[in-house]
Design a protein around this motif. Structure first.
Motif, PDB file in Angstrom:
ATOM      1  N   SER A  73      44.263  45.851 -27.229  1.00 42.43           N
ATOM      2  CA  SER A  73      44.667  47.257 -27.219  1.00 42.43           C
ATOM      3  C   SER A  73      43.463  48.176 -27.390  1.00 42.43           C
ATOM      4  N   LEU A  74      42.484  47.753 -28.214  1.00 44.08           N
ATOM      5  CA  LEU A  74      41.287  48.572 -28.415  1.00 44.08           C
ATOM      6  C   LEU A  74      40.392  48.550 -27.183  1.00 44.08           C
ATOM      7  N   MET A  75      40.356  47.425 -26.483  1.00 38.53           N
ATOM      8  CA  MET A  75      39.534  47.306 -25.282  1.00 38.53           C
ATOM      9  C   MET A  75      40.180  47.964 -24.068  1.00 38.53           C
ATOM     10  N   LEU A  76      41.485  48.229 -24.154  1.00 43.34           N
ATOM     11  CA  LEU A  76      42.226  48.754 -23.012  1.00 43.34           C
ATOM     12  C   LEU A  76      41.616  50.029 -22.424  1.00 43.34           C
ATOM     13  N   PRO A  77      41.319  51.085 -23.239  1.00 40.53           N
ATOM     14  CA  PRO A  77      40.724  52.292 -22.644  1.00 40.53           C
ATOM     15  C   PRO A  77      39.386  52.014 -21.957  1.00 40.53           C
ATOM     16  N   CYS A  78      38.594  51.086 -22.525  1.00 42.79           N
ATOM     17  CA  CYS A  78      37.303  50.751 -21.914  1.00 42.79           C
ATOM     18  C   CYS A  78      37.506  50.135 -20.536  1.00 42.79           C
ATOM     19  N   CYS A  79      38.449  49.209 -20.447  1.00 47.42           N
ATOM     20  CA  CYS A  79      38.711  48.540 -19.167  1.00 47.42           C
ATOM     21  C   CYS A  79      39.247  49.523 -18.127  1.00 47.42           C
ATOM     22  N   SER A  81      38.682  52.751 -18.096  1.00 48.72           N
ATOM     23  CA  SER A  81      37.558  53.623 -17.735  1.00 48.72           C
ATOM     24  C   SER A  81      36.616  52.944 -16.753  1.00 48.72           C
ATOM     25  N   ASP A  82      36.331  51.652 -16.962  1.00 51.13           N
ATOM     26  CA  ASP A  82      35.452  50.917 -16.053  1.00 51.13           C
ATOM     27  C   ASP A  82      36.061  50.809 -14.660  1.00 51.13           C
ATOM     28  N   LEU A  83      37.360  50.537 -14.611  1.00 52.40           N
ATOM     29  CA  LEU A  83      38.037  50.473 -13.317  1.00 52.40           C
ATOM     30  C   LEU A  83      37.960  51.811 -12.598  1.00 52.40           C
ATOM     31  N   ASN A  84      38.161  52.885 -13.351  1.00 56.32           N
ATOM     32  CA  ASN A  84      38.121  54.217 -12.761  1.00 56.32           C
ATOM     33  C   ASN A  84      36.722  54.545 -12.249  1.00 56.32           C
ATOM     34  N   GLY A  87      36.084  53.160  -8.962  1.00 55.78           N
ATOM     35  CA  GLY A  87      36.952  53.612  -7.878  1.00 55.78           C
ATOM     36  C   GLY A  87      38.044  52.626  -7.539  1.00 55.78           C
ATOM     37  N   LEU A  88      38.403  51.765  -8.494  1.00 57.82           N
ATOM     38  CA  LEU A  88      39.383  50.700  -8.226  1.00 57.82           C
ATOM     39  C   LEU A  88      40.753  50.978  -8.826  1.00 57.82           C
ATOM     40  N   LEU A  89      40.938  52.160  -9.399  1.00 60.60           N
ATOM     41  CA  LEU A  89      42.162  52.450 -10.127  1.00 60.60           C
ATOM     42  C   LEU A  89      43.143  53.218  -9.255  1.00 60.60           C
ATOM     43  N   CYS A  90      44.388  52.747  -9.220  1.00 60.12           N
ATOM     44  CA  CYS A  90      45.422  53.465  -8.458  1.00 60.12           C
ATOM     45  C   CYS A  90      45.780  54.782  -9.122  1.00 60.12           C
ATOM     46  N   SER A 171      43.592  62.669 -11.575  1.00 62.49           N
ATOM     47  CA  SER A 171      43.495  61.742 -10.447  1.00 62.49           C
ATOM     48  C   SER A 171      42.308  60.819 -10.663  1.00 62.49           C
ATOM     49  N   PRO A 172      42.431  59.554 -10.299  1.00 58.80           N
ATOM     50  CA  PRO A 172      41.337  58.599 -10.511  1.00 58.80           C
ATOM     51  C   PRO A 172      40.155  58.893  -9.608  1.00 58.80           C
ATOM     52  N   ARG A 173      39.018  58.351  -9.995  1.00 58.12           N
ATOM     53  CA  ARG A 173      37.819  58.478  -9.160  1.00 58.12           C
ATOM     54  C   ARG A 173      38.101  57.855  -7.808  1.00 58.12           C
ATOM     55  N   SER A 174      37.741  58.583  -6.773  1.00 59.87           N
ATOM     56  CA  SER A 174      38.035  58.120  -5.422  1.00 59.87           C
ATOM     57  C   SER A 174      37.041  57.054  -4.978  1.00 59.87           C
ATOM     58  N   PRO A 175      37.533  56.006  -4.338  1.00 63.14           N
ATOM     59  CA  PRO A 175      36.609  55.035  -3.746  1.00 63.14           C
ATOM     60  C   PRO A 175      35.676  55.681  -2.739  1.00 63.14           C
ATOM     61  N   HIS A 176      36.080  56.886  -2.269  1.00 64.39           N
ATOM     62  CA  HIS A 176      35.248  57.624  -1.313  1.00 64.39           C
ATOM     63  C   HIS A 176      33.867  57.900  -1.897  1.00 64.39           C
ATOM     64  N   GLU A 177      33.815  58.189  -3.211  1.00 57.03           N
ATOM     65  CA  GLU A 177      32.534  58.472  -3.842  1.00 57.03           C
ATOM     66  C   GLU A 177      31.651  57.227  -3.840  1.00 57.03           C
ATOM     67  N   GLU A 178      32.278  56.069  -4.129  1.00 59.03           N
ATOM     68  CA  GLU A 178      31.505  54.837  -4.111  1.00 59.03           C
ATOM     69  C   GLU A 178      30.974  54.559  -2.709  1.00 59.03           C
TER      70      GLU A 178
END
Length: 434
Positions: A73-79, A81-84, A87-90, A171-178
């Protein structure tokens, strides 16, 4: 840039995931939510499985138990954030941490309050409340909404869930930026800076928070690529820095801003406009003299052009940076320390170098209405500004409630979407001269 939002309540049924390896905990949460018409409830027992799910399908709310023996649960926000960031977050889910109350201090029903932040000795399932509150604050600063509820207080838990169900998601970070970072050709960036093609400067006004009078503005770069469209500054600036072209960018913005300052002066308006500059740019040989000559030729006092030191690039030599800042101030240019409170070096720089102004980082400002500790930190920064006798600007103001809170804390000047978004040059000039 403005964060676009997706209102989850626009969907008929929201997705709520219970992250738990403990079947009994998952059953307790599902029982409390039994009968809710808002959610499709799902139980996922591992963090890795949840991350895979988030890549494929949106999740509105994640409920997880805080416990010293289970760190998922503590690692959840980190994971998340990393996904976002990749650019991998829906979609960016809201997170609710639940725990059993283990001290005599009861949490106020509702969202995270100062009661959670009292003392390092009080815990929730073996996790310090103060540490938990700090972790939640950092998660919010990264764009993830985290709330805390007590399992013995089902009314509070349901109130938190209900409020989050009607709270918009950034809105999540767009894969477009990557993709842009990979598609952009270095030669194209060089050509754009050399010719100015596709580049333009926009202006975000700065206001007196009490009178709502415009007292200044910040100049910001924008680039429209002929094939890829608008390139976000978060993509453009790192490329420019990597190529060593930050001084060339500064020169482009400086020329445009001096022209705008001339138009304002002819209209009888005398406000400063700030330009962002890295430490490497400020340390360019003869920068202060060259800028002063340009301002003199334009018939403008140097105090109209403000220089904001950013943390994009660390200084190669603090001695050289100090000399450059002193030279700029000697010529009459105000020098501002940008993003105060965001980086570890800002307080150290403030204590060793002369500045006319500092700007409170937007992430800290956005948290002021959510965490009591953030208000205390900003109050402390106000005291620092008074101690050093320098001006203070708060950036990242996104709602009217924050304006009122900042005013009460002693912040007099600010900028942000709640006041005005960055605007094109002609719109800015028309508005300010109207």
């Amino acid at each position: 840039m403005a964060a676009q939002v997706i209102v989850p309540s626009e969907r008929a049924l929201q997705s709520l995931v219970i992250l738990a390896s403990d079947e009994q905990y998952a059953h307790r949460v599902a029982t409390q939510l039994n009968g809710s018409p808002l959610f499709h409830i799902e139980h996922i027992d591992s963090l890795s499985e949840l991350m895979t799910r988030l890549r494929k399908q949106p999740v509105d709310i994640i409920v997880a138990q805080v416990h010293a023996d289970h760190v998922d649960s503590l690692m959840l926000p980190c994971c998340v954030s990393d996904l976002n960031a990749s650019g991998l977050l829906c979609s960016i889910p809201h997170i609710v941490w639940t725990a059993q109350q283990q001290s005599e201090l009861a949490l106020t029903p509702g969202l995270l309050t100062a009661g959670v932040e009292q003392g390092w000795t009080h815990t929730l399932n073996g996790v310090s409340k103060a540490a938990l509150a700090s972790h939640a604050r950092l998660a919010r600063a990264s764009g993830i909404r985290v709330e805390i509820a007590v399992e013995q207080q089902p009314e509070q838990f349901l109130a938190v869930i209900s409020q989050l169900a009607h709270t918009a998601h950034p809105s999540p970070r767009s894969p477009h930026e990557e993709k842009l970072e990979q598609l952009l050709n270095d030669d194209e960036v060089v050509a754009a800076l050399a010719t100015g093609e596709g580049l333009r400067v926009v202006y975000q006004p700065q206001y007196d928070l009490a009178t709502r009078t415009i007292v200044g503005a910040e100049a910001l770069i924008r680039w429209h690529h002929p094939r890829h469209g608008d390139v976000p500054p978060s993509v453009l600036i790192p490329i420019i820095n990597q190529l060593g072209l930050d001084l060339l960018l500064f020169s482009f913005i400086e020329k445009t801003v001096i022209d705008t300052l001339g138009k304002l002066s002819r209209a009888g308006i005398e406000i400063p406009i700030a330009i962002n500059a890295s430490a490497r740019t400020l340390c360019a040989y003869g920068l202060a003299t060259r800028l002063a000559q340009k301002m003199h030729r334009a018939g403008l006092p140097c105090k109209r052009l403000k220089i904001e030191l950013t943390e994009d690039l660390a200084p190669d030599s603090e001695l050289a940076l100090s000399a450059s800042i002193t030279a700029l101030r000697a010529k009459g240019f105000p020098v501002s320390l940008d993003d105060f409170g965001a980086g570890a070096a800002t307080l150290s720089l403030l204590s060793r170098m002369p500045f006319d102004e500092m700007k409170i980082d937007g992430a800290l400002v956005r948290a002021v209405g959510q965490f009591a500790q953030s208000s205390e930190i900003i109050s402390g920064i106000v005291g620092l500004a008074q101690l050093f006798n320098i001006n203070l600007i708060t950036e990242g103001i996104e709602d009217t409630e924050t304006i009122e809170l900042l005013s009460k804390l002693g912040c007099n000047t600010g900028q942000g979407f709640a006041l005005a978004r960055p605007m094109e040059s002609d719109v800015f000039l028309s508005m300010i001269t109207a």
